[in-house]
Enzyme design. Structure first.
Site, mmCIF file in Angstrom:
data_model
loop_
_atom_site.group_PDB
_atom_site.id
_atom_site.type_symbol
_atom_site.label_atom_id
_atom_site.label_comp_id
_atom_site.label_asym_id
_atom_site.label_seq_id
_atom_site.Cartn_x
_atom_site.Cartn_y
_atom_site.Cartn_z
ATOM 1 N N HIS A 100 8.698 -7.724 -39.401
ATOM 2 C CA HIS A 100 8.759 -8.148 -37.995
ATOM 3 C C HIS A 100 8.934 -6.899 -37.133
ATOM 4 O O HIS A 100 9.971 -6.248 -37.192
ATOM 5 C CB HIS A 100 9.924 -9.122 -37.778
ATOM 6 C CG HIS A 100 9.755 -10.403 -38.533
ATOM 7 N ND1 HIS A 100 8.991 -11.452 -38.053
ATOM 8 C CD2 HIS A 100 10.217 -10.798 -39.736
ATOM 9 C CE1 HIS A 100 9.003 -12.445 -38.936
ATOM 10 N NE2 HIS A 100 9.740 -12.075 -39.969
ATOM 11 N N LEU A 101 7.901 -6.586 -36.353
ATOM 12 C CA LEU A 101 7.942 -5.361 -35.543
ATOM 13 C C LEU A 101 8.334 -5.648 -34.094
ATOM 14 O O LEU A 101 8.593 -4.726 -33.330
ATOM 15 C CB LEU A 101 6.599 -4.631 -35.612
ATOM 16 C CG LEU A 101 6.276 -3.990 -36.970
ATOM 17 C CD1 LEU A 101 4.867 -3.411 -36.974
ATOM 18 C CD2 LEU A 101 7.291 -2.911 -37.321
ATOM 19 N N ARG A 102 8.347 -6.935 -33.712
ATOM 20 C CA ARG A 102 8.907 -7.396 -32.421
ATOM 21 C C ARG A 102 8.130 -6.994 -31.174
ATOM 22 O O ARG A 102 8.526 -7.374 -30.080
ATOM 23 C CB ARG A 102 10.366 -6.918 -32.247
ATOM 24 C CG ARG A 102 11.284 -7.350 -33.351
ATOM 25 C CD ARG A 102 11.479 -8.857 -33.353
ATOM 26 N NE ARG A 102 12.514 -9.254 -34.287
ATOM 27 C CZ ARG A 102 12.392 -10.283 -35.121
ATOM 28 N NH1 ARG A 102 11.301 -11.024 -35.133
ATOM 29 N NH2 ARG A 102 13.365 -10.595 -35.926
ATOM 30 N N HIS B 104 8.698 -15.350 -48.736
ATOM 31 C CA HIS B 104 10.140 -15.306 -49.054
ATOM 32 C C HIS B 104 10.695 -16.513 -49.828
ATOM 33 O O HIS B 104 11.535 -17.253 -49.322
ATOM 34 C CB HIS B 104 10.971 -15.074 -47.778
ATOM 35 C CG HIS B 104 10.617 -15.873 -46.551
ATOM 36 N ND1 HIS B 104 10.342 -17.216 -46.564
ATOM 37 C CD2 HIS B 104 10.508 -15.485 -45.258
ATOM 38 C CE1 HIS B 104 10.090 -17.621 -45.331
ATOM 39 N NE2 HIS B 104 10.172 -16.592 -44.530
ATOM 40 N N ASP C 58 10.780 -8.886 -45.348
ATOM 41 C CA ASP C 58 11.191 -9.759 -44.238
ATOM 42 C C ASP C 58 12.113 -8.998 -43.277
ATOM 43 O O ASP C 58 13.085 -9.546 -42.760
ATOM 44 C CB ASP C 58 11.862 -11.049 -44.746
ATOM 45 C CG ASP C 58 11.908 -12.129 -43.665
ATOM 46 O OD1 ASP C 58 11.412 -11.882 -42.535
ATOM 47 O OD2 ASP C 58 12.432 -13.214 -43.931
ATOM 48 N N HIS D 14 5.516 -8.274 -45.140
ATOM 49 C CA HIS D 14 6.317 -9.141 -44.269
ATOM 50 C C HIS D 14 7.274 -8.313 -43.404
ATOM 51 O O HIS D 14 8.438 -8.135 -43.734
ATOM 52 C CB HIS D 14 7.100 -10.104 -45.171
ATOM 53 C CG HIS D 14 7.617 -11.292 -44.459
ATOM 54 N ND1 HIS D 14 7.594 -12.548 -45.013
ATOM 55 C CD2 HIS D 14 8.181 -11.448 -43.228
ATOM 56 C CE1 HIS D 14 8.115 -13.418 -44.166
ATOM 57 N NE2 HIS D 14 8.485 -12.765 -43.079
ATOM 58 N N HIS E 197 17.232 -7.601 -35.052
ATOM 59 C CA HIS E 197 17.757 -8.332 -33.891
ATOM 60 C C HIS E 197 18.732 -7.403 -33.177
ATOM 61 O O HIS E 197 19.594 -6.790 -33.820
ATOM 62 C CB HIS E 197 18.478 -9.611 -34.310
ATOM 63 C CG HIS E 197 17.540 -10.668 -34.834
ATOM 64 N ND1 HIS E 197 16.683 -11.366 -34.004
ATOM 65 C CD2 HIS E 197 17.310 -11.126 -36.082
ATOM 66 C CE1 HIS E 197 15.971 -12.226 -34.742
ATOM 67 N NE2 HIS E 197 16.326 -12.087 -35.999
ATOM 68 N N HIS F 19 5.525 -20.124 -44.490
ATOM 69 C CA HIS F 19 6.995 -20.108 -44.415
ATOM 70 C C HIS F 19 7.399 -21.531 -44.758
ATOM 71 O O HIS F 19 7.214 -22.438 -43.936
ATOM 72 C CB HIS F 19 7.407 -19.709 -42.996
ATOM 73 C CG HIS F 19 8.845 -19.944 -42.665
ATOM 74 N ND1 HIS F 19 9.698 -18.915 -42.312
ATOM 75 C CD2 HIS F 19 9.593 -21.075 -42.600
ATOM 76 C CE1 HIS F 19 10.905 -19.415 -42.055
ATOM 77 N NE2 HIS F 19 10.859 -20.722 -42.215
HETATM 78 O O1 DOR Z 1 15.431 -14.692 -41.140
HETATM 79 C C1 DOR Z 1 14.334 -14.746 -40.609
HETATM 80 N N1 DOR Z 1 14.049 -14.037 -39.520
HETATM 81 N N2 DOR Z 1 13.398 -15.588 -41.114
HETATM 82 C C2 DOR Z 1 12.241 -15.815 -40.489
HETATM 83 O O2 DOR Z 1 11.446 -16.571 -40.993
HETATM 84 C C3 DOR Z 1 11.953 -15.179 -39.186
HETATM 85 C C4 DOR Z 1 12.709 -13.934 -39.042
HETATM 86 C C5 DOR Z 1 12.711 -13.397 -37.628
HETATM 87 O O3 DOR Z 1 11.649 -13.322 -37.014
HETATM 88 O O4 DOR Z 1 13.776 -12.991 -37.151
#
Ligand code: DOR
Length: 421
Positions: free
Chosen positions: A45-47, A214, A287, A43, A291, A161
């Site tokens: 997130h590579l954006r 999660h 996860d 899990h 950001h 999710h």
């Molecule tokens: O906290 C989270 N951020 N939960 C998610 O399900 C998505 C993730 C995100 O992509 O920032």
């Protein structure tokens, strides 16, 4: 203490014969560390594409390697979403040559909008084995049922999710004493649990496997425990922050503690840890959700949810779980078990420059390794993280143990905690 010697040639373990245990290797009098299979994150997130100011595949993979990971599964909530062979191929191509292998999860629905099924077959033909609309749950039960029927036929797994959008609407933290005290609208535990219960029912109906992303509440852990006892094909993961932090952390209104699902209560944290210890939860998954500062440094209710996780997951899991589980079972939660859920193991050859993940460390296995020093400490300095973002909730904290080296297909991509790629 025994000295472990692994002989690696051409990216493959060639000696010694027999399966290697996770032993403390000593060189002279210096403890080098525990030698385990490279970690696998289900899990991440590579954006990329779309949010490269927060992370790129290259920087995320570097953070992964520094955290001891040799493979990550990239979540599809990119812009555009990974809901077509075109976008999936782009991500896979960008992942080639990075410090960790990058597999992709495809979206279940077009644009993750929850309205129409994505071309699951087209994505499965590319080797995609996990599908999720992560960031949102599939709200329409009939659509989820149809997706499960297709998934079963294709031999792939849907990862949910779990969040009922109506129950969660407007919430920014866990609904409980702290949300009342702070005046922040809450998300009840039930928002997660009703979808866990629905999808367990759908797994029973369709016979298709469901992976629960999660898990954060005691009720969810209990539902999955009972589903497994019944023999249903369900698996689950939990994130390090849900086994360590509680909603009390939100007291200062710092958006770095905003995450989805939200930080819950002490009782929930204890249940998540118990679920990891008794086999109800199969994997620790980060996860990792970068950001950019300009997005996250806003009032709590306006901030996007998510926390960095790749470079802190193993030290946190070690601190919380190793006293109960010991090293072998802890590594299984972070390597062989997630690799099996994502079908990244030797029994599912992927080709395309990808190697078998999750061990075991034996002759003929791909040399994907993590060397972890339990005697060292990881002190979290946000400025020194490899991620493009800085949103770690652990700034200034110290955890037991540190990743020293990571070996990817026989090449040391991290040496003495320094990235080589
Ligand atoms: O906290 C989270 N951020 N939960 C998610 O399900 C998505 C993730 C995100 O992509 O920032």
């Amino acid at each position: 203490m025994p000295e472990a010697t692994l002989v690696i040639r051409g990216g493959t373990v060639v000696g010694p014969e027999g399966r290697q245990r996770l032993d403390v290797a000593v060189r002279g009098a210096t403890v080098v560390g525990l030698v385990g299979p490279g970690l696998v994150d289900l899990h991440t997130h590579l954006r990329q594409p779309g949010r490269e100011e927060a992370e790129t595949i290259e920087t995320g993979a570097r953070a992964a390697a520094l955290g001891g990971y040799t493979a990550v599964v990239a979540m599809p909530n990119t812009e555009p979403a990974i809901d077509s062979a075109g976008v999936a191929s782009e991500v896979l191509a960008l992942g080639a040559g990075c410090a960790a292998e990058v597999a992709v999860a495809g979206a279940i629905t077009v644009g993750r909008a929850g309205l129409a099924l994505a071309p699951l077959g087209e994505l499965a033909a590319l080797g995609v084995t996990l599908f999720t609309d992560d960031g949102a749950g599939v709200q329409d039960g009939a659509l989820m049922r149809r997706a499960l029927d297709y998934a079963k036929g294709l031999g792939v797994t849907l990862a949910q999710h779990c969040e009922d959008a109506c129950l969660a609407a407007g919430g920014a933290m866990h609904e409980g004493c702290w949300s009342s005290l702070l005046g922040i609208p809450g998300v009840p535990a039930a928002a997660e649990e009703v979808m866990v219960a629905r999808d367990i029912t759908l797994a029973r109906l369709t016979g298709a496997p469901v992976h629960f992303l999660h898990l954060s509440t005691a009720g969810s852990v209990d539902l999955v425990r009972r589903a497994k006892a019944e023999g249903l094909p369900v698996t689950a993961e939990a994130a390090p922050h849900h086994m360590l932090l509680t909603d009390a952390a939100v007291a200062g209104y710092d958006p770095v503690f905003k995450v989805n699902p939200p930080l819950r209560t002490d009782e929930d944290v204890r249940a998540v840890v118990a679920g990891l210890c008794d086999g109800t939860i199969d994997a620790v998954a980060t996860d990792h959700a970068p950001h950019a500062p300009e997005a996250k440094d806003v009032p709590f209710d306006q901030a996007p949810p998510g926390m960095l996780g790749l470079q802190t997951a193993l030290p946190i899991a070690w601190s919380v779980l190793a006293p109960h589980l010991g090293p072998e079972r802890l590594f299984a939660l972070m390597s062989s078990q997630p690799a099996a859920i994502a079908k990244l193991t030797a029994t599912h050859p992927r080709g395309g420059g990808h190697s078998a993940q999750g061990g075991p460390l034996e002759v003929g296995a791909a040399a994907n390794l993590c060397v972890f020093d339990p005697g060292a400490a990881t002190v979290v300095d946000p400025r020194r993280l490899a991620s493009r973002s800085r949103n770690t909730p652990y700034a200034g904290r110290s955890f037991e143990g540190a990743v020293r080296h990571t070996v990817l297909r026989g090449e040391a991509v991290v040496i003495d905690a320094e990235a080589q790629r």
